[in-house]
Design an enzyme around this catalytic site. Structure first.
Site, PDB file in Angstrom:
ATOM      1  N   ARG A  22       0.813  -1.228   0.000  1.00 36.01           N
ATOM      2  CA  ARG A  22       0.000   0.000   0.000  1.00 36.01           C
ATOM      3  C   ARG A  22       0.844   1.273   0.000  1.00 36.01           C
ATOM      4  O   ARG A  22       0.387   2.341   0.401  1.00 36.01           O
ATOM      5  CB  ARG A  22      -0.973   0.034   1.182  1.00 36.01           C
ATOM      6  CG  ARG A  22      -1.938  -1.127   1.150  1.00 36.01           C
ATOM      7  CD  ARG A  22      -3.087  -0.951   2.102  1.00 36.01           C
ATOM      8  NE  ARG A  22      -3.942  -2.118   2.032  1.00 36.01           N
ATOM      9  CZ  ARG A  22      -3.698  -3.248   2.667  1.00 36.01           C
ATOM     10  NH1 ARG A  22      -2.647  -3.351   3.458  1.00 36.01           N
ATOM     11  NH2 ARG A  22      -4.506  -4.272   2.527  1.00 36.01           N
TER      12      ARG A  22
ATOM     13  N   LYS B  25       2.545  11.406 -11.073  1.00 36.87           N
ATOM     14  CA  LYS B  25       1.693  10.471 -11.830  1.00 36.87           C
ATOM     15  C   LYS B  25       2.544   9.272 -12.209  1.00 36.87           C
ATOM     16  O   LYS B  25       3.668   9.436 -12.700  1.00 36.87           O
ATOM     17  CB  LYS B  25       1.222  11.132 -13.124  1.00 36.87           C
ATOM     18  CG  LYS B  25      -0.059  11.896 -13.026  1.00 36.87           C
ATOM     19  CD  LYS B  25      -0.585  11.976 -14.448  1.00 36.87           C
ATOM     20  CE  LYS B  25      -1.516  13.071 -14.726  1.00 36.87           C
ATOM     21  NZ  LYS B  25      -1.910  13.088 -16.136  1.00 36.87           N
TER      22      LYS B  25
ATOM     23  N   GLU C 211       8.125  18.300 -25.226  1.00 38.42           N
ATOM     24  CA  GLU C 211       7.531  18.776 -23.961  1.00 38.42           C
ATOM     25  C   GLU C 211       8.150  20.106 -23.533  1.00 38.42           C
ATOM     26  O   GLU C 211       7.487  20.944 -22.915  1.00 38.42           O
ATOM     27  CB  GLU C 211       7.721  17.733 -22.841  1.00 38.42           C
ATOM     28  CG  GLU C 211       7.276  16.317 -23.193  1.00 38.42           C
ATOM     29  CD  GLU C 211       5.776  16.144 -23.394  1.00 38.42           C
ATOM     30  OE1 GLU C 211       5.007  17.088 -23.120  1.00 38.42           O
ATOM     31  OE2 GLU C 211       5.380  15.043 -23.839  1.00 38.42           O
TER      32      GLU C 211
ATOM     33  N   LYS D 173       6.515  22.831 -14.697  1.00 35.93           N
ATOM     34  CA  LYS D 173       5.717  21.650 -14.353  1.00 35.93           C
ATOM     35  C   LYS D 173       5.326  21.712 -12.871  1.00 35.93           C
ATOM     36  O   LYS D 173       4.187  21.431 -12.498  1.00 35.93           O
ATOM     37  CB  LYS D 173       6.511  20.379 -14.679  1.00 35.93           C
ATOM     38  CG  LYS D 173       5.790  19.100 -14.296  1.00 35.93           C
ATOM     39  CD  LYS D 173       5.269  18.297 -15.463  1.00 35.93           C
ATOM     40  CE  LYS D 173       4.303  17.230 -14.980  1.00 35.93           C
ATOM     41  NZ  LYS D 173       4.493  15.917 -15.524  1.00 35.93           N
TER      42      LYS D 173
ATOM     43  N   GLU E 136      -5.283  16.911 -11.153  1.00 38.42           N
ATOM     44  CA  GLU E 136      -5.788  17.198 -12.501  1.00 38.42           C
ATOM     45  C   GLU E 136      -7.282  17.499 -12.542  1.00 38.42           C
ATOM     46  O   GLU E 136      -8.051  16.827 -13.218  1.00 38.42           O
ATOM     47  CB  GLU E 136      -5.448  16.044 -13.457  1.00 38.42           C
ATOM     48  CG  GLU E 136      -5.626  16.453 -14.907  1.00 38.42           C
ATOM     49  CD  GLU E 136      -4.844  15.581 -15.881  1.00 38.42           C
ATOM     50  OE1 GLU E 136      -3.775  15.095 -15.511  1.00 38.42           O
ATOM     51  OE2 GLU E 136      -5.329  15.420 -16.998  1.00 38.42           O
TER      52      GLU E 136
ATOM     53  N   ARG F  35      -4.017  21.556 -14.460  1.00 37.43           N
ATOM     54  CA  ARG F  35      -3.048  20.565 -14.938  1.00 37.43           C
ATOM     55  C   ARG F  35      -3.334  20.139 -16.382  1.00 37.43           C
ATOM     56  O   ARG F  35      -2.450  19.648 -17.069  1.00 37.43           O
ATOM     57  CB  ARG F  35      -3.041  19.365 -13.979  1.00 37.43           C
ATOM     58  CG  ARG F  35      -1.816  18.481 -14.128  1.00 37.43           C
ATOM     59  CD  ARG F  35      -1.653  17.527 -12.951  1.00 37.43           C
ATOM     60  NE  ARG F  35      -0.530  16.633 -13.211  1.00 37.43           N
ATOM     61  CZ  ARG F  35       0.104  15.922 -12.275  1.00 37.43           C
ATOM     62  NH1 ARG F  35      -0.264  16.012 -11.013  1.00 37.43           N
ATOM     63  NH2 ARG F  35       1.105  15.127 -12.591  1.00 37.43           N
TER      64      ARG F  35
ATOM     65  N   ASN G  82      -1.674  19.273 -21.317  1.00 32.16           N
ATOM     66  CA  ASN G  82      -2.103  18.480 -22.476  1.00 32.16           C
ATOM     67  C   ASN G  82      -2.019  19.269 -23.781  1.00 32.16           C
ATOM     68  O   ASN G  82      -2.474  18.777 -24.817  1.00 32.16           O
ATOM     69  CB  ASN G  82      -3.550  17.987 -22.285  1.00 32.16           C
ATOM     70  CG  ASN G  82      -3.651  17.023 -21.133  1.00 32.16           C
ATOM     71  OD1 ASN G  82      -2.699  16.323 -20.833  1.00 32.16           O
ATOM     72  ND2 ASN G  82      -4.804  16.993 -20.485  1.00 32.16           N
TER      73      ASN G  82
ATOM     74  N   HIS H 253      -1.546  17.616 -27.088  1.00 32.78           N
ATOM     75  CA  HIS H 253      -1.648  16.177 -26.850  1.00 32.78           C
ATOM     76  C   HIS H 253      -2.927  15.537 -27.374  1.00 32.78           C
ATOM     77  O   HIS H 253      -2.921  14.343 -27.649  1.00 32.78           O
ATOM     78  CB  HIS H 253      -1.479  15.870 -25.355  1.00 32.78           C
ATOM     79  CG  HIS H 253      -0.032  15.848 -24.916  1.00 32.78           C
ATOM     80  ND1 HIS H 253       0.774  16.957 -25.007  1.00 32.78           N
ATOM     81  CD2 HIS H 253       0.741  14.856 -24.414  1.00 32.78           C
ATOM     82  CE1 HIS H 253       1.989  16.643 -24.550  1.00 32.78           C
ATOM     83  NE2 HIS H 253       1.998  15.376 -24.198  1.00 32.78           N
TER      84      HIS H 253
ATOM     85  N   HIS I 221      -1.748  12.715 -29.430  1.00 37.30           N
ATOM     86  CA  HIS I 221      -2.000  11.310 -29.070  1.00 37.30           C
ATOM     87  C   HIS I 221      -2.710  10.578 -30.201  1.00 37.30           C
ATOM     88  O   HIS I 221      -2.445   9.410 -30.467  1.00 37.30           O
ATOM     89  CB  HIS I 221      -2.873  11.218 -27.817  1.00 37.30           C
ATOM     90  CG  HIS I 221      -2.094  11.345 -26.544  1.00 37.30           C
ATOM     91  ND1 HIS I 221      -2.636  11.909 -25.410  1.00 37.30           N
ATOM     92  CD2 HIS I 221      -0.842  10.966 -26.221  1.00 37.30           C
ATOM     93  CE1 HIS I 221      -1.731  11.887 -24.439  1.00 37.30           C
ATOM     94  NE2 HIS I 221      -0.635  11.323 -24.904  1.00 37.30           N
TER      95      HIS I 221
ATOM     96  N   HIS J  31       6.936  10.202 -29.318  1.00 40.14           N
ATOM     97  CA  HIS J  31       5.908  11.013 -28.663  1.00 40.14           C
ATOM     98  C   HIS J  31       6.159  12.505 -28.899  1.00 40.14           C
ATOM     99  O   HIS J  31       5.227  13.267 -29.174  1.00 40.14           O
ATOM    100  CB  HIS J  31       5.903  10.676 -27.172  1.00 40.14           C
ATOM    101  CG  HIS J  31       4.946  11.478 -26.368  1.00 40.14           C
ATOM    102  ND1 HIS J  31       3.582  11.332 -26.470  1.00 40.14           N
ATOM    103  CD2 HIS J  31       5.152  12.456 -25.443  1.00 40.14           C
ATOM    104  CE1 HIS J  31       2.988  12.175 -25.636  1.00 40.14           C
ATOM    105  NE2 HIS J  31       3.918  12.866 -25.011  1.00 40.14           N
TER     106      HIS J  31
END
Ligand SMILES: NC(=O)c1ccc[n+]([C@@H]2O[C@H](COP(=O)([O-])OP(=O)(O)OC[C@H]3O[C@@H](n4cnc5c(N)ncnc54)[C@H](O)[C@@H]3O)[C@@H](O)[C@H]2O)c1
Ligand SMILES: [Zn+2]
Length: 363
Positions: free
Chosen positions: A120, A142, A184, A228, A238, A242, A246, A249, A253, A265
């Site tokens: 955990r 993340k 990025e 960031k 998010e 946040r 994107n 993206h 994507h 990417h």
């Protein structure tokens, strides 16, 4: 060396500089404690950089194990992740021990998710070695693995105890891997930092720049981490702000998926940023000049900005985007260099935005 404080619910520091691999042990000791340290790394990075990290950890009093997996996104999945957990359990790691993620974004995401879920949750430290991992994936907490149905579908928000970015590691990236991280970097400049954008226009971030001017690369990485940080701290889980991250993206994507992940990417983000900016300019949301500047900057960083995929193909791929909510999608629209807005648009409008963005007539 630069230190950035990330004041999330569990605050930590990002260390950016040179000759930092040797210091990972001391930083783990200060921030995590514990008896044992598991270095998780991939088959490219381990042979290059695990030795100094191991030595530093041992000097700081840790008993060290190394878990090495085959490099590549295709290994960021359940089998490898479970392999890490089983490895820790067999060796009787406890919740007070520490995981050290040494590698690119794949390593950081997977080791982070293993740390988030082992008993955990145990402590982990990010030691990013790719440009993308330094400027993006190692900061923000993340972490995830891919499922058969799509990328990053199983994961957690789990903040590291520290991030240690040794700029010297960037020297062993290929030109393509290095350029991939620049997508990025340009994204960060467009959403938050016009000065960074101008700095990159004057000094493109390349391996040549790294060879010529390490302090400048350190400065650019630090600016990126700070952008960031600011976004993540304002919206850790998010909810809204946040989503700015994107930018480029949604279309990016979709291009990535419709190209069957053959393109990097960073290149797909460059295509996505150029496309959404072109569509925004066509609708009067920003000046046309911004399209040219973004496109040129991407090219100067070795990133393609066009795709041969059709609007239909890209739109079909975009419909699978997990960021879509029913019949609408949140798009990050550039207004100026350094300022973007988040607009929720219907799918029909999104399709015509893709058509405008890719420079072909919509149906
Ligand atoms: N968690 C987040 O917020 C977040 C954000 C962006 C991307 N990501 C994830 O990051 C991943 C992409 O990251 P990446 O581009 O770093 O991929 P990666 O980890 O696969 O690294 C790219 C390649 O570079 C190699 N490499 C890394 N560092 C090296 C070095 N110093 N010298 C030589 N080779 C080196 C790796 O072995 C690999 O072959 C994706 O899985 C993506 O989903 C996560
Ligand atoms: Zn990205």
């Amino acid at each position: 060396m630069q230190i950035i404080d990330v004041d999330t619910s569990r605050p930590y520091q990002v260390h950016i500089g040179t000759f930092l691999l040797e210091r990972v042990g001391d930083i783990c000791r200060e921030t995590c404690g514990g008896e044992r340290a598991l270095i998780v790394t991939d088959s490219n990075v381990g042979p290059l950089y695990a030795a100094p990290v191991r030595e530093g950890l041992e000097a700081a009093g840790y008993t060290v194990d190394i878990f090495t997996f085959e490099a590549g996104e295709e290994h960021k999945r359940a089998a490898t992740y479970l392999g890490i957990l089983e490895f820790m359990a067999e060796r009787e790691y406890t919740r007070s021990d520490v995981v050290v993620a040494l590698g690119g974004g794949v390593t950081g995401d997977m080791a982070g998710f293993a740390a988030a879920t082992y008993m955990r949750g145990c402590a982990y430290v990010q030691v990013p070695t790719s440009l993308l991992a330094m400027v993006d994936s190692s900061v923000g907490g993340k972490c995830a693995i891919d499922l058969e149905a799509g990328k990053n579908l199983a994961g957690a928000f789990w903040q590291p105890k520290a991030v240690i970015a040794d700029i010297g590691c960037l020297a062993t990236l290929s030109d393509e891997q290095f350029a991939d991280g620049c997508g990025e970097v340009i994204k960060h400049a467009v959403i938050a930092d016009p000065e960074l954008f101008e700095l990159l226009e004057a000094n493109p971030l390349t391996l040549d720049l790294l060879r010529a001017n390490v302090p400048l690369v350190e400065l650019i990485v630090t600016r990126n981490v700070d952008i960031k940080r600011a976004v993540v701290v304002s919206d850790e889980r998010e909810a809204q702000a946040r989503k700015l991250l994107n930018f480029g993206h949604s279309i990016g994507h979709a291009v990535e998926a419709s190209e069957n992940y053959r393109l990097g990417h960073g290149t797909c983000v460059a295509i996505g940023m150029t496309a959404i900016t072109r569509a925004a300019a066509a609708r009067g949301a920003c000046e046309a000049e911004i399209v040219e500047r973004i496109e040129l900057l991407c090219r100067e960083h070795g990133l393609a900005t066009t795709t041969d995929r059709s609007v239909e193909e890209v739109y079909a791929a975009a419909l699978h985007d997990k960021k879509r909510h029913g019949d609408t999608i949140d798009l990050v629209i550039p207004r100026r260099i350094g300022a973007c807005s988040i607009d929720t648009v219907g799918l029909d409008l999104f399709k015509s935005i893709i058509a405008d963005g890719l420079g072909v007539k919509g149906q």
